[in-house]
Design an enzyme around this catalytic site. Sequence first.
Site, mmCIF file in Angstrom:
data_model
loop_
_atom_site.group_PDB
_atom_site.id
_atom_site.type_symbol
_atom_site.label_atom_id
_atom_site.label_comp_id
_atom_site.label_asym_id
_atom_site.label_seq_id
_atom_site.Cartn_x
_atom_site.Cartn_y
_atom_site.Cartn_z
ATOM 1 N N LYS A 34 61.370 111.578 50.543
ATOM 2 C CA LYS A 34 60.593 112.137 49.433
ATOM 3 C C LYS A 34 61.076 111.556 48.110
ATOM 4 O O LYS A 34 62.244 111.686 47.747
ATOM 5 C CB LYS A 34 60.697 113.658 49.380
ATOM 6 C CG LYS A 34 59.833 114.278 48.272
ATOM 7 C CD LYS A 34 59.910 115.791 48.263
ATOM 8 C CE LYS A 34 61.124 116.317 47.548
ATOM 9 N NZ LYS A 34 61.032 116.143 46.065
ATOM 10 N N ASP A 61 56.047 112.790 45.815
ATOM 11 C CA ASP A 61 55.864 114.176 45.384
ATOM 12 C C ASP A 61 55.782 114.246 43.854
ATOM 13 O O ASP A 61 56.764 114.552 43.186
ATOM 14 C CB ASP A 61 57.033 115.015 45.908
ATOM 15 C CG ASP A 61 56.893 116.490 45.575
ATOM 16 O OD1 ASP A 61 55.751 116.942 45.355
ATOM 17 O OD2 ASP A 61 57.927 117.181 45.535
ATOM 18 N N LYS A 63 53.109 116.029 42.283
ATOM 19 C CA LYS A 63 52.471 117.302 41.932
ATOM 20 C C LYS A 63 51.409 117.133 40.836
ATOM 21 O O LYS A 63 51.501 117.722 39.756
ATOM 22 C CB LYS A 63 53.524 118.331 41.506
ATOM 23 C CG LYS A 63 54.562 118.645 42.571
ATOM 24 C CD LYS A 63 55.589 119.661 42.068
ATOM 25 C CE LYS A 63 56.573 120.057 43.154
ATOM 26 N NZ LYS A 63 57.495 118.960 43.520
ATOM 27 N N ASP A 66 45.900 117.990 36.376
ATOM 28 C CA ASP A 66 45.258 117.582 35.133
ATOM 29 C C ASP A 66 43.756 117.738 35.331
ATOM 30 O O ASP A 66 43.312 118.254 36.352
ATOM 31 C CB ASP A 66 45.638 116.129 34.791
ATOM 32 C CG ASP A 66 45.673 115.880 33.280
ATOM 33 O OD1 ASP A 66 44.712 116.298 32.601
ATOM 34 O OD2 ASP A 66 46.645 115.276 32.792
ATOM 35 N N THR A 125 58.939 127.159 45.490
ATOM 36 C CA THR A 125 59.947 128.012 46.124
ATOM 37 C C THR A 125 60.939 128.590 45.122
ATOM 38 O O THR A 125 61.804 129.375 45.489
ATOM 39 C CB THR A 125 60.705 127.245 47.222
ATOM 40 O OG1 THR A 125 61.168 125.998 46.709
ATOM 41 C CG2 THR A 125 59.795 126.991 48.421
ATOM 42 N N ARG A 217 69.727 118.180 48.771
ATOM 43 C CA ARG A 217 71.165 118.217 48.494
ATOM 44 C C ARG A 217 72.059 118.426 49.716
ATOM 45 O O ARG A 217 73.121 117.804 49.798
ATOM 46 C CB ARG A 217 71.439 119.272 47.413
ATOM 47 C CG ARG A 217 71.021 118.803 46.028
ATOM 48 C CD ARG A 217 70.976 119.930 45.006
ATOM 49 N NE ARG A 217 69.755 120.734 45.158
ATOM 50 C CZ ARG A 217 69.385 121.682 44.307
ATOM 51 N NH1 ARG A 217 70.142 121.968 43.263
ATOM 52 N NH2 ARG A 217 68.258 122.344 44.498
#
Length: 240
Positions: A34, A61, A63, A66, A125, A217
């Site tokens: 990603k 990714d 997002k 607009d 999330t 992470r």
Amino acid sequence: MIKYSPIVALDVANLDQVNTILKQLDVNPRPMVKIGMEVFYHFGPRIVKHVQAMGFTVFLDLKLHDIPNTVERAARVIGALGVEMTTIHAAGGSEMLAASKRGLMQGAQEIGKAPAKLLAITQLTSIDDQILHNQQHIAISLQESVQNYAKLAESTGLDGVICSALEVPVIREVVNPDFLCITPGIRPNSAQNGDQKRVVTPNQAAKLGSNGIVVGRPITQSADPKFAYKQIAEEFKEEK
């Protein structure tokens, strides 16, 4: 049900870190990677080509959110990059979602490839019911909001959604079986939640019916990213 190997989020600051992590992920098959805003805004489209050249498929990714015309043109550019998945905010509405699908297909046609899977962001999330009600002023529950966005995405021709694994069962109630639920907010038992609020373990995500998990992470900041990845992949395979 389609089930992807864990997707590794490259939420790192520079190209050296990207290269180091990817070289350590010498597993077979190579995981999808990603590329989010931080890395893409640093390097632009060339980072996508760089990662692809190293043998990894890409989940871009960004997002999108607009007006429909702008989103359609942006999605066309993304489609021509040959990525595997990309994202758009469901909150932008049906016209914007449909425009993004058109643009993505046009871009993919230009390079002679299948279009990327287009996934709608339901609720991040990092959002919980308190934020939903007090800041977004949405009266329905978080689960109802996610269900609504999932139905909207499917009706507009999108391939799936990005959601917490906790919401996968309620989404499955209102969409077709082949509709994808890709789930971030994944933390092994030993990891810290960080800024995520709705988190689950890889095994819990598997039990809840996730098609794929996104993990950053716990892998990229591990002392041994390859070992961490393989461990998480094994946990996600297990549904008992």
